[in-house]
Scaffold this active site. Structure first.
Site, PDB file in Angstrom:
ATOM      1  N   SER A 249       0.025  -3.803  -5.762  1.00 30.76           N
ATOM      2  CA  SER A 249      -1.003  -4.755  -6.194  1.00 30.76           C
ATOM      3  C   SER A 249      -1.725  -4.572  -7.457  1.00 30.76           C
ATOM      4  O   SER A 249      -1.566  -3.510  -8.165  1.00 30.76           O
ATOM      5  CB  SER A 249      -2.206  -4.381  -4.883  1.00 30.76           C
TER       6      SER A 249
HETATM    7  N1  SAM Z   1      -0.812  -0.273  -1.400  1.00 38.62           N
HETATM    8  C1  SAM Z   1       0.585  -0.379  -1.858  1.00 38.62           C
HETATM    9  C2  SAM Z   1       0.326   0.231  -3.332  1.00 38.62           C
HETATM   10  O1  SAM Z   1      -0.480   0.764  -3.721  1.00 38.62           O
HETATM   11  O2  SAM Z   1       1.657  -0.046  -3.990  1.00 38.62           O
HETATM   12  C3  SAM Z   1       0.777  -2.181  -1.920  1.00 38.62           C
HETATM   13  C4  SAM Z   1       1.091  -2.489  -0.682  1.00 38.62           C
HETATM   14  S1  SAM Z   1       2.068  -4.106  -0.762  1.00 38.62           S
HETATM   15  C5  SAM Z   1       1.270  -5.230  -1.363  1.00 38.62           C
HETATM   16  C6  SAM Z   1       2.303  -4.268   1.240  1.00 38.62           C
HETATM   17  C7  SAM Z   1       3.149  -3.322   1.768  1.00 38.62           C
HETATM   18  O3  SAM Z   1       2.704  -3.591   3.159  1.00 38.62           O
HETATM   19  C8  SAM Z   1       4.612  -3.356   1.604  1.00 38.62           C
HETATM   20  O4  SAM Z   1       5.028  -2.249   1.336  1.00 38.62           O
HETATM   21  C9  SAM Z   1       4.940  -3.567   3.013  1.00 38.62           C
HETATM   22  O5  SAM Z   1       6.212  -3.114   3.584  1.00 38.62           O
HETATM   23  C10 SAM Z   1       4.082  -3.090   3.904  1.00 38.62           C
HETATM   24  N2  SAM Z   1       3.943  -3.571   5.244  1.00 38.62           N
HETATM   25  C11 SAM Z   1       3.784  -5.153   5.866  1.00 38.62           C
HETATM   26  N3  SAM Z   1       3.672  -4.879   7.188  1.00 38.62           N
HETATM   27  C12 SAM Z   1       3.332  -3.643   7.440  1.00 38.62           C
HETATM   28  C13 SAM Z   1       2.956  -2.939   8.793  1.00 38.62           C
HETATM   29  N4  SAM Z   1       3.024  -3.720  10.002  1.00 38.62           N
HETATM   30  N5  SAM Z   1       2.778  -1.756   8.992  1.00 38.62           N
HETATM   31  C14 SAM Z   1       2.876  -0.840   7.719  1.00 38.62           C
HETATM   32  N6  SAM Z   1       3.217  -1.551   6.341  1.00 38.62           N
HETATM   33  C15 SAM Z   1       3.366  -2.903   6.255  1.00 38.62           C
END
Ligand code: SAM
Length: 205
Positions: free
Chosen positions: A52
């Protein structure tokens, strides 16, 4: 980054600003993007996902209102950057991602940077939280849900906050939900855009 993107846009919590200054964001992006690591935008991290934008990480952290020693559930590990910021603030972090490849890379990276004692990375569906390790002093979700997952709300400790983007697939609002005894208070921090939360209490694939 801290002066121009965070302080100038209203991030006020000095502890959050110090954590954003301390964690090397360039260590959380892929080699071709290193030159842009501190730019005002999200960047690709593989598996179709992104780290993000710095401002949104700082804002979500500020809204979570953590104290040292808090037990935090970080849903959507991605690169591990948000987890590192929380660890820098003295939290004990459980971070969960549904993509095994991202979880493994983040685990290695966090270990290399010295955060392994405060961050545990697990693979699974974070839309249902982690009931076995609940209650949580805070839950931060970096992917957008169609509605507030009941499981995440239920797993908050008294006084604990859930920060989560909720809306349709294109546009969401950043919600802050705080447990107060048997009830909850909720407010919106404004519009945002996130990748979808895919899971039992999120979107279907
Ligand atoms: N917080 C992260 C960082 O600091 O880099 C960025 C997160 S990215 C915008 C969103 C993440 O949510 C992705 O890695 C995706 O695989 C994960 N995601 C989506 N659905 C999910 C779920 N049900 N449980 C866990 N992770 C999930």
């Amino acid at each position: 980054m801290v002066a121009d993107q965070l302080r100038a846009r209203g991030i006020r919590d000095d502890r959050v600003l110090a954590a954003m200054e301390a964690v090397p964001r360039d260590a959380f992006v892929e080699a071709p993007d290193r030159a842009e690591a501190y730019a005002d935008k999200p960047l690709p991290i593989g598996a179709g996902q992104t780290i993000s934008q710095p401002y949104i990480v700082a804002r979500m952290t500020e809204l979570l209102g953590v104290r040292p020693g808090d037990r935090i559930l970080d849903v959507g590990t991605g690169s591990g950057y948000q987890a590192a910021i929380l660890a820098e603030l003295g939290c004990e972090v459980t971070s969960i991602d549904r993509e095994p490849q991202l979880a493994e890379q983040a685990r290695d990276r966090l270990e290399r940077l010295g955060y392994a004692d405060r961050v545990t990375v697990i693979v699974g569906d974070g839309s249902v939280g982690n009931a076995a390790l609940a209650p949580w002093d805070g839950i931060v979700v970096a992917a957008a849900a169609p509605s507030v997952p009941a499981s995440l709300r239920a797993q908050l400790a008294d006084g604990g906050r859930l920060v989560i983007p909720v809306g349709d697939r294109r546009n969401q609002e950043l919600l802050v939900i705080q447990r107060r005894g048997d009830g909850f208070v909720q407010h919106s921090d404004g519009a945002c855009v996130f990748v979808p939360l895919i899971g039992a209490e999120g979107w279907s694939e």
